[in-house]
Design an enzyme around this catalytic site. Structure first.
Site, PDB file in Angstrom:
ATOM      1  N   ALA A   1       0.838  -1.194   0.000  1.00 23.70           N
ATOM      2  CA  ALA A   1       0.000   0.000   0.000  1.00 23.70           C
ATOM      3  C   ALA A   1       0.870   1.239   0.000  1.00 23.70           C
ATOM      4  O   ALA A   1       1.874   1.290   0.708  1.00 23.70           O
ATOM      5  CB  ALA A   1      -0.879   0.003   1.231  1.00 23.70           C
TER       6      ALA A   1
ATOM      7  N   ASP B   1      -1.227  11.927 -10.380  1.00 22.99           N
ATOM      8  CA  ASP B   1      -1.528  10.597 -10.892  1.00 22.99           C
ATOM      9  C   ASP B   1      -2.114  10.800 -12.285  1.00 22.99           C
ATOM     10  O   ASP B   1      -3.227  10.412 -12.562  1.00 22.99           O
ATOM     11  CB  ASP B   1      -2.537   9.927  -9.951  1.00 22.99           C
ATOM     12  CG  ASP B   1      -2.502   8.398 -10.092  1.00 22.99           C
ATOM     13  OD1 ASP B   1      -1.688   7.907 -10.889  1.00 22.99           O
ATOM     14  OD2 ASP B   1      -3.293   7.736  -9.423  1.00 22.99           O
TER      15      ASP B   1
ATOM     16  N   SER C   1       4.242   4.217 -15.837  1.00 18.47           N
ATOM     17  CA  SER C   1       4.608   3.460 -14.641  1.00 18.47           C
ATOM     18  C   SER C   1       4.189   1.999 -14.773  1.00 18.47           C
ATOM     19  O   SER C   1       4.987   1.082 -14.563  1.00 18.47           O
ATOM     20  CB  SER C   1       3.926   4.113 -13.436  1.00 18.47           C
ATOM     21  OG  SER C   1       4.025   3.299 -12.307  1.00 18.47           O
TER      22      SER C   1
ATOM     23  N   LYS D   1     -10.892   6.252  -9.088  1.00 18.56           N
ATOM     24  CA  LYS D   1      -9.923   7.129  -9.750  1.00 18.56           C
ATOM     25  C   LYS D   1     -10.505   7.686 -11.045  1.00 18.56           C
ATOM     26  O   LYS D   1     -10.299   8.833 -11.384  1.00 18.56           O
ATOM     27  CB  LYS D   1      -8.645   6.346 -10.085  1.00 18.56           C
ATOM     28  CG  LYS D   1      -7.659   6.305  -8.955  1.00 18.56           C
ATOM     29  CD  LYS D   1      -6.318   5.783  -9.440  1.00 18.56           C
ATOM     30  CE  LYS D   1      -5.412   5.527  -8.241  1.00 18.56           C
ATOM     31  NZ  LYS D   1      -4.194   4.806  -8.603  1.00 18.56           N
TER      32      LYS D   1
END
Lengths: 511, 511
Positions: free
Chosen positions: B202, B262, B270, B294
């Protein structure tokens, strides 16, 4: 369970850093992340800091909390005092920062919050950089630049001299040897205008006004002493306490410098916020233009002028912009002692005084004198020349030097760095270009400004005819190794262009 | 005059930092700037580091040079070894970084140079942040995202499994409890497909797959052991050595995380760079969509899918994207032990097994099985269900657990954190919304993932009818203080919406 405060003597350069040992119970229990924000509380004080994790009890013990120098001073409690630490809510302005990163326009309130957090060192280096780059790329519009400048001027101290006008001058920089302030301030102060010039040290250049002035006088004076001095002598050339004026500026510069970011918005906000906080009502701004200057074309210079004018006017500052010839260094010397020699030669009307420095200084001083409502437009130059030629400017300079704290200086035998070499013309012809950046670099490699007597002494200027083998400039270095660095650099590229007279590309500027 | 190397045990988090004492002769002579770049050389090795100035000889002495942990390891010489230090030329890619800050498009070569410098820790935090923000605001186009992803996959190790296909799955995240990987991997591996899944811990969520798996087995295995294990068992769920795959990614994350950046470009680079470096040839990507996920709308999900497809195809990776329902958590538990319980219930076909986790995992596993050329389109789901229902998935899971290093776990009595409370329905009605972020936050406040048994256990889901006072979820906290933090947070906003059945706003997603 509180931890005991300890000081970690690392200069984190305007970032509050808190240090916890990896084995500290609190670190393990709280699930802190490296680089996360923590709030440190003691005695009713609270500061935000970026967390660093340490594995050495010589730095912080298991039951201690370390604070970097800046943070330790800001919290203001003694070593050993119990402190508590918790995950911090991010600074209030972070949502505004995120919006800027997303490319949105910021409001006046947004920029006030951001600047306030920056001045209080609540931003980490990462957040600061994000702000600077987002402003650069997200293109602050001119309203936002005004909001930023205004917010920067409002945090920290703000001086009020209780008179009008209060004049100042500023050059956007980039031209080696350009020490006009040390002539303009005495002239203007001798006339009686109040001119509280705070000078800066070199950041990337071979000398700042404060470095050159330091050859002649002390420049690091306490804030309050400076105020008294200015009131008595109508001017000063000192450094000190400026970080209390527009403190956010110094914090931003700490990340702008390593990135070489010098965008119009940042430049305007940095310069105007400092001047307004210093209590100036009138500012003369010098924008040099040249192929190796910060501003390289007239259209660019005009755009920058309009932007300065817009923001200054919104801030209530009277601004006069002059666009000047930045095609070569001003004066002969580059480096503290060499520049001090040039300045004193002009002030003493010495036969060797560099005429370009004299002329530019008189023109700037003339424009500043015209801020005086009693002086007719066009009369400033003549008055400035009278003040200089009559010795009144020298007298004023000597008074200011004595007031700041005089240092010995022999104009006929200035203490130059001992390791010299000359760079010679490779062929006969006319000097048609001098690269400001190259000469600044050579002067720095020779040791300036750290070594006061190091630098470059120009022996030929644009338009001069030179014979093959004739010296173009002389380099003074403090150490043999620095001489050799400077020499290698000048061998690769001397910074001088030699060709025919008609190849000289002069800028069509005001002066 | 060389300095003696010493190790400064501060975790500078992927930034090479060099420490010099302010009174060190070299520091004074060289005119170094705080935060400037220095080059440190020893034994033919050279590294770049950011300079910090220290005022305490307990950290570095006057004749020492300190290096932070990362930098010390990178230089690879012993403490006390003579090192020399000089002003460094900036990393070669800095001109490209400057161009990106100026808003220009970067070439393949630019991005290779930048990624190479980043992976070698040649960038300071300031430069890294500038790159991340410039990419965010300067809007990497899809070609640039491909260049970036490709460059990231090429630095560091790159695995080759010498077979085809090598499959993997990934979820872009944001949905608590979404532990499908721990079901999909055993199913797919039981079928015989090679699935070398590296799991992550996490970062901002209450548990990562590695944290949940760690309840059942060791997850930190050496890189080489991991390879052997995957070859034997066709799959694994371990963490470790991933920093050797696409190492630039980990460095970038260190600054993206504190800024909560992000962006689609960073996400694609990534994920795809890690998968390609890990040797995967086929990837199933899960994009959950929901009001608190998201990705919040189908058009946004589709745009993201196209971007992933474009870059994957340029990188030679077969990609299948599924857009899934992200309107609420998956499974019942949120937190390592609670999630491990859910996973094991599904694997053992336990009567209490959460059906949503079972169904989603079967659907994902089915789509992955169809990467096998021998499986007809549409047959995957049925095969996955057979593998799960027959106990073959459980058998595979047990084999992997034993291979990684089994830990005791009692499915009937999982070790939950002792300090509990329940959040009750304030009124009768139908659950019509669950805020993923809110529940994740409550689980973290309760101590997850650090406290393995802490977290949230959901007792009602969207569409369930509840009476007033009926429990919506139960919170397990490790300590009384954490219980109280989590309780305060749930009091302010429970994260549950209760209303009428027809107010449920379901996303029209694949599954």
């Amino acid at each position: 369970m509180p931890l005991a405060l300890c000081r970690v003597a690392i200069d984190t350069y305007r970032e509050n850093v808190a240090y916890l040992h990896r084995e500290c119970d609190l670190y393990r229990a709280e699930g802190f992340q490296a680089l996360s924000k923590v709030e440190v509380r003691a005695n009713g004080q609270r500061i935000l800091a970026t967390l660093n994790v340490v594995d050495d009890t010589a730095i912080v013990g298991h039951t201690q909390l370390g604070l970097s120098e800046d943070a330790f001073v800001l919290l203001g409690v003694e070593e050993g005092h119990p402190v508590s630490v918790s995950q911090a809510e991010p600074p209030v302005s972070i949502p505004a920062l995120r919006r800027k990163i997303a490319g949105e326009r910021l409001t006046r309130k947004d920029l006030r919050e951001i600047v306030h957090d920056i001045a209080e060192l609540r931003y980490s280096k990462i957040e600061l950089t994000a702000f600077v780059v987002a402003c650069e790329l997200g293109e602050l519009d001119r309203e936002e630049i005004f909001f930023l400048s205004d917010a920067m001027a409002r945090v920290g101290r703000r001086l009020d001299w209780h008179e009008h006008p209060v004049v100042d001058k500023h050059c956007i920089g980039g031209i080696p040897g350009n020490r006009t302030s040390m002539l303009v301030v005495p002239i203007v102060a001798a006339h009686g205008l109040l001119c509280p010039k705070t000078s800066s040290r070199a950041i990337t250049s071979p000398s700042g006004t404060a470095d050159t002035m330091e050859v002649l006088a002390k420049v690091e004076l306490p804030f309050d002493e400076l105020g008294k001095l200015v009131r008595t002598h109508r001017g000063c050339m000192a450094w000190g306490g400026t970080s209390e004026l527009s403190p956010a500026d110094d914090v931003l510069i700490a990340v702008e410098r390593p990135l070489s970011i010098d965008s119009p918005g940042q430049m305007v906000a940095s310069i105007l916020s400092k001047k307004v906080a210093a209590g100036s009502t009138h500012l003369l701004l010098d924008i040099p233009v040249g192929p190796h200057a910060k501003v390289r074309s007239m259209p660019e210079a005009r755009r920058l002028r309009k932007l300065f004018e817009f923001v200054a006017s919104r801030m209530g500052l009277v601004l006069d912009v002059v666009i000047t010839d930045g095609s070569q260094p001003i004066g002969r010397g580059i480096g503290p002692v060499l520049e001090a020699r040039d300045v004193m030669q002009v002030l003493t009307n010495h036969p060797d005084a560099p005429m370009d420095l004299r002329l530019k200084s008189l023109r700037l001083a003339g424009r500043m004198l015209e801020f005086d409502p009693d002086i007719r437009g066009g009369d400033g130059f003549g008055i400035a020349r009278d003040i200089l030629d009559s010795g009144r400017a020298l007298e004023k300079m000597q008074a200011i030097i004595r007031a700041q704290g005089e240092k010995p200086f022999d104009l006929e035998k200035p203490e130059l760095a001992p390791h010299q070499f000359e760079v010679l013309a490779p062929e006969a012809g006319v000097v048609n270009a001098i690269d400001n950046l190259r000469l600044a670099r050579i002067a720095r490699l020779a040791g300036a400004p750290k070594a006061r007597g190091a630098g470059v002494d120009l022996l030929a200027r644009i338009g001069d005819r030179v014979e093959q083998g004739q010296p173009l400039y002389r380099v003074h270095a403090a150490y043999r190794s620095e001489r050799s660095f400077a020499h290698q650099c000048s061998e690769r590229d001397s910074g001088y262009g030699i060709g025919q007279a008609d190849e000289i590309n002069r800028m069509n500027v005001e002066f």
